[in-house]
Write a protein that holds these residues in place. Structure first.
Motif, PDB file in Angstrom:
ATOM      1  N   ALA A 171      23.900  32.272   7.413  1.00 39.30           N
ATOM      2  CA  ALA A 171      23.542  33.616   8.075  1.00 39.30           C
ATOM      3  C   ALA A 171      24.488  34.606   8.393  1.00 39.30           C
ATOM      4  CB  ALA A 171      22.451  33.326   9.244  1.00 39.30           C
ATOM      5  N   HIS A 172      24.378  35.783   8.355  1.00 44.39           N
ATOM      6  CA  HIS A 172      25.477  36.875   8.567  1.00 44.39           C
ATOM      7  C   HIS A 172      25.669  36.453  10.373  1.00 44.39           C
ATOM      8  CE1 HIS A 172      27.296  40.534   9.918  1.00 44.39           C
ATOM      9  NE2 HIS A 172      27.615  40.546   8.875  1.00 44.39           N
ATOM     10  N   PRO A 173      26.767  36.354  10.919  1.00 44.60           N
ATOM     11  CA  PRO A 173      26.862  36.093  12.355  1.00 44.60           C
ATOM     12  C   PRO A 173      25.888  37.174  13.267  1.00 44.60           C
ATOM     13  CG  PRO A 173      29.032  36.406  11.608  1.00 44.60           C
ATOM     14  CD  PRO A 173      27.994  36.559  10.159  1.00 44.60           C
ATOM     15  N   ARG A 174      25.813  38.302  12.697  1.00 45.85           N
ATOM     16  CA  ARG A 174      24.767  39.158  13.538  1.00 45.85           C
ATOM     17  C   ARG A 174      23.331  39.297  13.263  1.00 45.85           C
ATOM     18  NH1 ARG A 174      29.639  42.394  13.817  1.00 45.85           N
ATOM     19  NH2 ARG A 174      28.858  43.739  12.008  1.00 45.85           N
ATOM     20  N   ASP A 175      23.065  38.259  12.346  1.00 42.31           N
ATOM     21  CA  ASP A 175      21.752  38.486  11.597  1.00 42.31           C
ATOM     22  C   ASP A 175      20.853  37.080  12.459  1.00 42.31           C
ATOM     23  OD1 ASP A 175      19.241  38.394  10.372  1.00 42.31           O
ATOM     24  OD2 ASP A 175      20.285  38.072   8.334  1.00 42.31           O
ATOM     25  N   GLN A 176      20.120  37.594  13.502  1.00 42.88           N
ATOM     26  CA  GLN A 176      19.621  36.553  14.392  1.00 42.88           C
ATOM     27  C   GLN A 176      18.359  36.147  13.706  1.00 42.88           C
ATOM     28  OE1 GLN A 176      20.800  35.149  17.070  1.00 42.88           O
ATOM     29  NE2 GLN A 176      18.997  33.576  16.881  1.00 42.88           N
ATOM     30  N   GLU A 177      17.688  36.907  12.815  1.00 47.73           N
ATOM     31  CA  GLU A 177      16.302  36.548  12.400  1.00 47.73           C
ATOM     32  C   GLU A 177      16.760  35.548  11.168  1.00 47.73           C
ATOM     33  OE1 GLU A 177      14.769  40.421  11.220  1.00 47.73           O
ATOM     34  OE2 GLU A 177      12.828  39.446  11.662  1.00 47.73           O
ATOM     35  N   GLY A 178      17.927  35.950  10.249  1.00 48.83           N
ATOM     36  CA  GLY A 178      18.343  34.898   9.505  1.00 48.83           C
ATOM     37  C   GLY A 178      18.724  33.469  10.144  1.00 48.83           C
ATOM     38  N   LYS A 179      19.265  33.685  11.224  1.00 46.84           N
ATOM     39  CA  LYS A 179      19.745  32.340  11.813  1.00 46.84           C
ATOM     40  C   LYS A 179      18.403  31.609  12.513  1.00 46.84           C
ATOM     41  CE  LYS A 179      23.745  34.129  13.882  1.00 46.84           C
ATOM     42  NZ  LYS A 179      24.535  34.428  15.372  1.00 46.84           N
ATOM     43  N   ASP A 180      17.453  32.308  12.639  1.00 43.78           N
ATOM     44  CA  ASP A 180      16.042  31.694  12.923  1.00 43.78           C
ATOM     45  C   ASP A 180      15.433  30.978  11.817  1.00 43.78           C
ATOM     46  OD1 ASP A 180      16.251  32.559  15.643  1.00 43.78           O
ATOM     47  OD2 ASP A 180      14.879  34.365  15.245  1.00 43.78           O
ATOM     48  N   THR A 181      15.747  31.399  10.613  1.00 43.26           N
ATOM     49  CA  THR A 181      15.016  30.938   9.407  1.00 43.26           C
ATOM     50  C   THR A 181      15.618  29.372   9.393  1.00 43.26           C
ATOM     51  OG1 THR A 181      16.598  31.765   7.834  1.00 43.26           O
ATOM     52  CG2 THR A 181      14.538  33.100   8.189  1.00 43.26           C
ATOM     53  N   ILE A 182      17.164  29.315   9.711  1.00 42.58           N
ATOM     54  CA  ILE A 182      17.712  27.976   9.518  1.00 42.58           C
ATOM     55  C   ILE A 182      17.040  27.134  10.518  1.00 42.58           C
ATOM     56  CG2 ILE A 182      19.774  26.930   9.704  1.00 42.58           C
ATOM     57  CD1 ILE A 182      21.283  29.311   8.681  1.00 42.58           C
ATOM     58  N   GLN A 183      16.805  27.395  11.721  1.00 47.48           N
ATOM     59  CA  GLN A 183      16.193  26.621  12.911  1.00 47.48           C
ATOM     60  C   GLN A 183      14.880  26.279  12.125  1.00 47.48           C
ATOM     61  OE1 GLN A 183      17.266  25.748  15.483  1.00 47.48           O
ATOM     62  NE2 GLN A 183      19.275  26.716  15.311  1.00 47.48           N
ATOM     63  N   HIS A 184      14.206  27.240  11.626  1.00 45.18           N
ATOM     64  CA  HIS A 184      12.809  26.812  10.989  1.00 45.18           C
ATOM     65  C   HIS A 184      12.783  25.686   9.955  1.00 45.18           C
ATOM     66  CE1 HIS A 184       8.681  28.423  10.110  1.00 45.18           C
ATOM     67  NE2 HIS A 184       8.519  27.446   9.465  1.00 45.18           N
ATOM     68  N   VAL A 185      13.806  25.831   9.188  1.00 43.06           N
ATOM     69  CA  VAL A 185      14.163  24.553   8.209  1.00 43.06           C
ATOM     70  C   VAL A 185      14.415  23.385   9.010  1.00 43.06           C
ATOM     71  CG1 VAL A 185      15.807  23.738   6.387  1.00 43.06           C
ATOM     72  CG2 VAL A 185      14.860  26.181   6.473  1.00 43.06           C
ATOM     73  N   PHE A 186      15.206  23.250   9.987  1.00 42.86           N
ATOM     74  CA  PHE A 186      15.484  22.037  10.701  1.00 42.86           C
ATOM     75  C   PHE A 186      14.308  21.338  11.480  1.00 42.86           C
ATOM     76  CE2 PHE A 186      20.045  21.069  10.684  1.00 42.86           C
ATOM     77  CZ  PHE A 186      20.718  22.102  10.237  1.00 42.86           C
ATOM     78  N   ALA A 187      13.343  22.497  11.907  1.00 39.01           N
ATOM     79  CA  ALA A 187      12.278  21.797  12.560  1.00 39.01           C
ATOM     80  C   ALA A 187      11.241  21.229  11.572  1.00 39.01           C
ATOM     81  CB  ALA A 187      11.472  23.054  13.161  1.00 39.01           C
ATOM     82  N   ALA A 188      11.353  21.675  10.355  1.00 44.21           N
ATOM     83  CA  ALA A 188      10.464  21.248   9.423  1.00 44.21           C
ATOM     84  C   ALA A 188      11.163  19.670   8.760  1.00 44.21           C
ATOM     85  CB  ALA A 188      10.453  22.147   7.975  1.00 44.21           C
ATOM     86  N   ALA A 189      12.312  19.892   8.689  1.00 42.79           N
ATOM     87  CA  ALA A 189      13.169  18.591   8.114  1.00 42.79           C
ATOM     88  C   ALA A 189      12.505  17.458   9.228  1.00 42.79           C
ATOM     89  CB  ALA A 189      14.704  18.987   8.193  1.00 42.79           C
ATOM     90  N   ALA A 190      12.704  17.794  10.692  1.00 43.90           N
ATOM     91  CA  ALA A 190      12.438  16.835  11.628  1.00 43.90           C
ATOM     92  C   ALA A 190      10.999  16.440  11.369  1.00 43.90           C
ATOM     93  CB  ALA A 190      12.620  17.456  13.061  1.00 43.90           C
ATOM     94  N   ALA A 191      10.126  17.371  11.037  1.00 46.28           N
ATOM     95  CA  ALA A 191       8.579  17.031  10.949  1.00 46.28           C
ATOM     96  C   ALA A 191       8.432  16.033   9.695  1.00 46.28           C
ATOM     97  CB  ALA A 191       7.844  18.332  10.740  1.00 46.28           C
ATOM     98  N   LEU A 192       9.288  16.050   8.927  1.00 45.92           N
ATOM     99  CA  LEU A 192       9.101  15.228   7.542  1.00 45.92           C
ATOM    100  C   LEU A 192       9.867  14.144   7.588  1.00 45.92           C
ATOM    101  CD1 LEU A 192       9.371  18.493   5.113  1.00 45.92           C
ATOM    102  CD2 LEU A 192       7.388  17.122   5.254  1.00 45.92           C
ATOM    103  N   LYS A 193      10.430  13.908   8.584  1.00 48.16           N
ATOM    104  CA  LYS A 193      11.087  12.680   8.723  1.00 48.16           C
ATOM    105  C   LYS A 193      10.542  11.390   8.346  1.00 48.16           C
ATOM    106  CE  LYS A 193      14.529  10.776  12.017  1.00 48.16           C
ATOM    107  NZ  LYS A 193      16.176  10.777  11.611  1.00 48.16           N
ATOM    108  N   GLY A 194      11.475  10.539   7.329  1.00 50.89           N
ATOM    109  CA  GLY A 194      10.828   9.319   7.249  1.00 50.89           C
ATOM    110  C   GLY A 194       9.666   9.374   5.890  1.00 50.89           C
ATOM    111  N   ILE A 195       9.549  10.730   5.546  1.00 54.84           N
ATOM    112  CA  ILE A 195       8.607  10.723   4.369  1.00 54.84           C
ATOM    113  C   ILE A 195       9.187  11.678   3.158  1.00 54.84           C
ATOM    114  CG2 ILE A 195       6.436  11.840   3.483  1.00 54.84           C
ATOM    115  CD1 ILE A 195       5.348  11.376   6.597  1.00 54.84           C
ATOM    116  N   ILE A 196      10.101  12.958   3.615  1.00 54.89           N
ATOM    117  CA  ILE A 196      10.915  13.637   2.627  1.00 54.89           C
ATOM    118  C   ILE A 196      12.068  13.819   3.122  1.00 54.89           C
ATOM    119  CG2 ILE A 196      11.026  15.718   1.362  1.00 54.89           C
ATOM    120  CD1 ILE A 196       7.961  16.105   1.441  1.00 54.89           C
ATOM    121  N   PRO A 197      13.185  13.216   2.799  1.00 57.58           N
ATOM    122  CA  PRO A 197      14.541  13.547   3.383  1.00 57.58           C
ATOM    123  C   PRO A 197      15.006  15.171   2.963  1.00 57.58           C
ATOM    124  CG  PRO A 197      14.482  11.814   1.708  1.00 57.58           C
ATOM    125  CD  PRO A 197      13.257  12.340   1.550  1.00 57.58           C
ATOM    126  N   VAL A 198      15.239  15.904   3.883  1.00 59.05           N
ATOM    127  CA  VAL A 198      15.575  17.320   3.767  1.00 59.05           C
ATOM    128  C   VAL A 198      17.179  17.451   4.339  1.00 59.05           C
ATOM    129  CG1 VAL A 198      15.394  19.477   4.617  1.00 59.05           C
ATOM    130  CG2 VAL A 198      13.538  18.025   4.232  1.00 59.05           C
TER     131      VAL A 198
END
Ligand SMILES: *Cc1c(COP(=O)(O)O)cnc(C)c1O
Length: 304
Positions: A123-150
């Motif tokens: 994400a662009h350093p000043r793009d907080q919303e862009g950074k939030d989308t990355i957080q969202h992907v990390f949260a999803a990866a955690a929720a899928l742990k053991g079933i779908i590797p992300v």
């Protein structure tokens, strides 16, 4: 900005030789030799045996798996359908659409066939919303742990761009229409025989031939995130996964069509030649089409 001047469109392209991974370059050198000098020869990739296309792709996939192992410390499975999503982490690109319904995704992986997902993008350093989308992907990866590797690739750059667009089995793009200008990463994937599953926006309006060069998300649905997510899951569980695991030769044909129909067209050589014949040439003004196939082109006025 330019009143009285004709404004029209020339479709973008990527530099074919730069964006083709070594195993695919070797394959093209063998079968469609002049392709480096003249990218139009990629059309004849339609005559390459499917097994050879699949072998070259598998080699590119192994190179990606090795890079992910050594640089991200993650070991993915060579036999598992690998979905790639990598681009600037901007909000309109909606990287989280694939994770709209975690339970359905788990169900697909358990009941239809396994998948693994590779993400990339800064994400662009000043793009907080862009950074939030990355957080969202990390949260999803955690929720899928053991079933779908992300896997999330850090510091996505040109080199990773080449590794991922050639190494995955399916290139995913889920922009919010009509905000995608082009989506050049899908063109890179096509050159490497990697079909796209994408919202019909940007280049995919032109590049998608359903079930031939890849698949469209939400073609007959309104542009609504729920409907689009449901269309995405439907394509995965009833079309793409069954073909990938059950009819690998058919999947190989889609890969080959991606090269011949899209790699042979969405490149900079074709783009530059269109600038010459459709923009720079003295007598082209006023001769722009208003519609080409499924694509409408804004009508231009004659120059003042
Ligand atoms: C190709 C590429 C992009 C652009 O991808 P889009 O699909 O056009 O958004 C961005 N970053 C890197 C590193 C690339 O290789």
């Amino acid at each position: 900005m330019f009143p009285g001047y004709p404004i029209s469109a020339i479709t973008n392209g990527v530099h074919a030789v730069s964006w083709t991974a070594p195993p695919l370059r070797n394959l093209f050198d063998q079968h469609v030799a002049p392709w480096r000098r003249d990218n139009r020869y990629l059309r004849y990739a339609i005559g390459i045996p499917v097994d050879d296309v699949r072998r070259a792709h598998q080699e590119a996939k192994r190179a990606m798996l090795a890079a992910l192992k050594s640089r991200a410390g993650v070991q993915l499975d060579e036999k598992v359908l690998t979905v790639g999503f990598a681009r600037r982490a901007a909000v309109y690109k909606r990287p989280e659409l694939l994770f709209s319904d975690i339970e359905r995704l788990k169900w697909i992986a358990r009941q239809v066939g396994p998948l693994q997902i590779v993400y990339g993008g800064r994400a662009h350093p000043r793009d907080q919303e862009g950074k939030d989308t990355i957080q969202h992907v990390f949260a999803a990866a955690a929720a899928l742990k053991g079933i779908i590797p992300v896997v999330y690739v850090e510091n996505y750059d040109l080199q990773w761009g080449q590794i991922l667009t050639s190494g995955v089995d399916l290139w995913l793009n889920t922009p919010k229409p009509p905000e995608e200008a082009s989506g050049t990463s899908g063109m890179k994937a096509a050159l490497n025989g990697v079909p796209s599953l994408s919202v019909l926006d940007g280049w995919w309006i032109e590049g998608c031939i359903e079930g031939v060069t890849g698949w469209a998300i939400g073609a007959d649905a309104p542009s609504d995130p729920r409907a689009e997510a449901s269309s995405l899951y439907g394509k995965l569980d009833s079309v793409i996964l069954p073909m990938f695991y059950g009819r690998p030769n058919d999947y190989g044909k889609i890969m080959r069509f991606s090269i011949a129909l899209n790699g042979g067209f969405f490149n900079t050589q074709r783009m530059l030649s269109q600038y010459i014949s459709n923009a720079y040439s003295a007598d082209c003004w006023g001769h722009w089409p208003t519609r080409v196939g499924n694509v409408s082109v804004p009508a231009g006025d004659k120059p003042a």
